[in-house]
Structures are given as C-alpha cells and as structure tokens.
Design a protein around this motif. Structure first.
Motif, PDB file in Angstrom:
ATOM      1  N   LYS A 133      -7.331 -46.872  84.173  1.00 31.69           N
ATOM      2  CA  LYS A 133      -8.039 -46.314  85.332  1.00 31.69           C
ATOM      3  C   LYS A 133      -8.103 -44.796  85.225  1.00 31.69           C
ATOM      4  N   ASN A 134      -9.283 -44.268  85.504  1.00 27.12           N
ATOM      5  CA  ASN A 134      -9.470 -42.823  85.435  1.00 27.12           C
ATOM      6  C   ASN A 134      -9.273 -42.200  86.809  1.00 27.12           C
ATOM      7  N   GLU A 136     -10.482 -39.161  89.493  1.00 31.60           N
ATOM      8  CA  GLU A 136     -11.697 -38.413  89.796  1.00 31.60           C
ATOM      9  C   GLU A 136     -11.370 -36.924  89.679  1.00 31.60           C
ATOM     10  N   TRP A 137     -11.475 -36.436  88.445  1.00 29.54           N
ATOM     11  CA  TRP A 137     -11.116 -35.050  88.172  1.00 29.54           C
ATOM     12  C   TRP A 137     -12.138 -34.082  88.752  1.00 29.54           C
ATOM     13  N   LYS A 138     -11.634 -33.004  89.330  1.00 35.12           N
ATOM     14  CA  LYS A 138     -12.473 -31.886  89.761  1.00 35.12           C
ATOM     15  C   LYS A 138     -12.244 -30.747  88.785  1.00 35.12           C
ATOM     16  N   ALA A 156      -6.866 -33.485  90.684  1.00 38.37           N
ATOM     17  CA  ALA A 156      -7.204 -34.839  91.136  1.00 38.37           C
ATOM     18  C   ALA A 156      -6.156 -35.305  92.139  1.00 38.37           C
ATOM     19  N   LYS A 158      -3.971 -38.609  92.967  1.00 32.76           N
ATOM     20  CA  LYS A 158      -3.552 -39.823  92.246  1.00 32.76           C
ATOM     21  C   LYS A 158      -2.796 -40.765  93.180  1.00 32.76           C
TER      22      LYS A 158
END
Length: 290
Positions: A133-134, A136-138, A156, A158
């Motif tokens: 699972k990735n 949602e990087w900013k 992110a 987590k």
C-alpha cells in the motif's frame, strides 16, 4: 517563482544523472539506524521515577529502541533486515515483551505491489502476505544534504495498524476519565487504561532522485528516489551508508517460513492476544483483592 523553478530544474538534473548511472541488473545496499523515543515517565503507574531509575530503564530498553538495518534493493525488489548483533544484557522484562512486536525480514516488490513480512509473535512464526500500500505523499520543495546525496522532502499521513508500541503514549486526561467512568473498579488500576495508540501518525520522508528507485526502509516506498530518512511520530530512520553495485551481490529472497496471514488477519490475532493478557491481568488483580 524563480526559486521554485530552480529547484524543479535541479530535481530534474539529478534525476537524469541518476537514471543514466544505473544498468538493468544493478543492486545497492543502504544501511539505516533507527531510534524510537519513549517518555517512560508517562508509565510509572502514578509513582515518581527518579533520574537514576529512568536512566537504568532507558539502558535496558536501548536494545530494541535503537536498531540497525540494511536494505538490499534493485529496481523492483528490496529486502529490509535487522543487522545481527549481540543482545545487550538486561534486555528482558518489558524489553522482551516489546521485542515480540519487532518484525523480521520485510520483502517489497514495487512492480507487483507485493509485501511479505516475516514476523514472530510470542514464539509463533507468521508470514504476512499482503498488497503493498502506498501513502498519499505530498511533495515539498525543501532540500538538504545527507552524506553525498541531495534529498527532497515529502510528507504523508500514515494509518497505524495493529499494536504498534512505537506510537504508544499516555491517554489524554479527558479520554482516560471516560474510560475509567465506564469500567469496573477492578479495571480502574489496569495499566492499559492509561495507554492509547493513535489511529494515524504524520510522516516526513527525505528521498534522493540520485538513486531513482521508489524504495525505502521498513514500510516506506513510492517516492521518485530512494528514501534516506524517515521521521514517523517518535521514530527516526536515518541512512548512514550506501553501497552501489557491491562486488558480491545478495540474492533478494522472499521470506517463506511461517503461518500465512494477511495484515488484517495478523492484526486480529495480536489484538486478541493483547486482550487475553489484559483479561488475565484483571483476573489476578481481582483475586488478590478478595
């Protein structure tokens, strides 16, 4: 505006340099040190803990609060393992309890989105197989140096899965009062009533496009470059050395031993075990009161 364009240009340049430096069969190793900070004064059961007592507790717990790992990676796969070392004396007690939650080798395949975790829990071996699972990087524009590498910032939120002792903290007073008000008198002294684990934590990662793979330590991946540093709640993971294309390459093997479970199934198992331990503790406390 000019500064933003300049940083974008620098990012593109270092990414291109890295891309042309890697062959199809390359392999690398990144060495990490991890450190988790726990405020032990929060868990004194209402007792005052002296500075000397605090120091002794921290020394006993150092063997699992501070660890060293190596990430062996290629373009698609990686395996993250704790480096073997002699156990420090006095690491039993609460340290032995917490070590039951420390994972074994962790395999990630970013092409097939595959995650395999070797995990021992209270003497039983599990093999956690799940989809990778990735987060949602900013993406940020802030940069800094880690060794010879220029790294870029990403953040992110987590979710915390299962009983993650690294994020364990004293329950907020208002939450603690509600818990005690809704429990029996035998539960009021339950130490777990004083503890809570947040549902999410904030993560700050630093990655380098000079090594253009979307791998990283532990659960972390999905950025346009190898992740060299992670700050997640009270845990810091920092890369101390990188070896590219070592003369002797390791075979990145998937863990194979243990009862196969999904992450959710494993979370259910650990949650049930912790509840059993809590019930047993309450039973012993109730027996002593009679």
């Amino acid at each position: 505006m000019k500064q933003s364009l300049l940083k974008t240009f620098v990012l593109a340049v270092v990414a291109c340099i890295g891309t042309f430096s890697f062959g199809q069969d390359f392999q690398g190793k990144a060495y990490y040190k991890t450190k988790t900070t726990i405020d032990m004064s929060q868990f004194g059961g209402g007792r005052q803990i002296s500075p000397d007592q605090m120091k002794r507790m921290q020394e006993r717990m150092k063997s699992f609060l501070e660890k060293e790992y190596v990430l062996t990676f290629n373009k698609e796969e990686s395996i993250y393992k704790e480096e073997e070392r002699l156990e420090a004396q006095g690491s039993g007690g609460w340290g032995g309890f917490a070590s039951s939650f420390t994972g074994g080798p962790k395999y990630k395949n970013v092409k097939d989105k595959e995650l395999i975790q070797d995990q021992e829990f209270f003497g039983k071996q599990f093999l956690i197989k799940d989809q990778l699972k990735n987060l949602e990087w900013k993406m940020g524009s802030e940069t800094k140096q880690i060794g010879n590498y220029t790294v870029f910032k990403a953040t992110a939120t987590k979710p915390v899965t299962g009983f993650d002792w690294r994020s364990m903290r004293r329950r907020q007073p208002e939450n603690n009062k509600k818990e005690k008000d809704s429990t029996k008198s035998t539960d009021a002294d339950d130490p777990m009533n004083e503890v809570e684990i947040p549902k999410t934590i904030e993560v700050v990662a630093w990655y380098t496009p000079q090594i253009p793979i979307n791998q990283g330590p532990d659960d972390y991946w999905g950025l346009p470059g190898l992740i060299l540093e992670v700050n997640a709640d009270r845990t810091t993971i920092l890369c101390t050395k990188i070896v590219m294309n070592p003369k002797e390459k390791d075979n990145i093997k998937k863990p194979e031993k243990g009862e196969v479970v999904t992450q959710q199934e494993y979370t259910d198992i650990t949650t049930k075990k912790m509840q059993e331990m809590r019930d047993n503790w309450r039973g012993r406390r109730g027996g002593r009161r009679n």
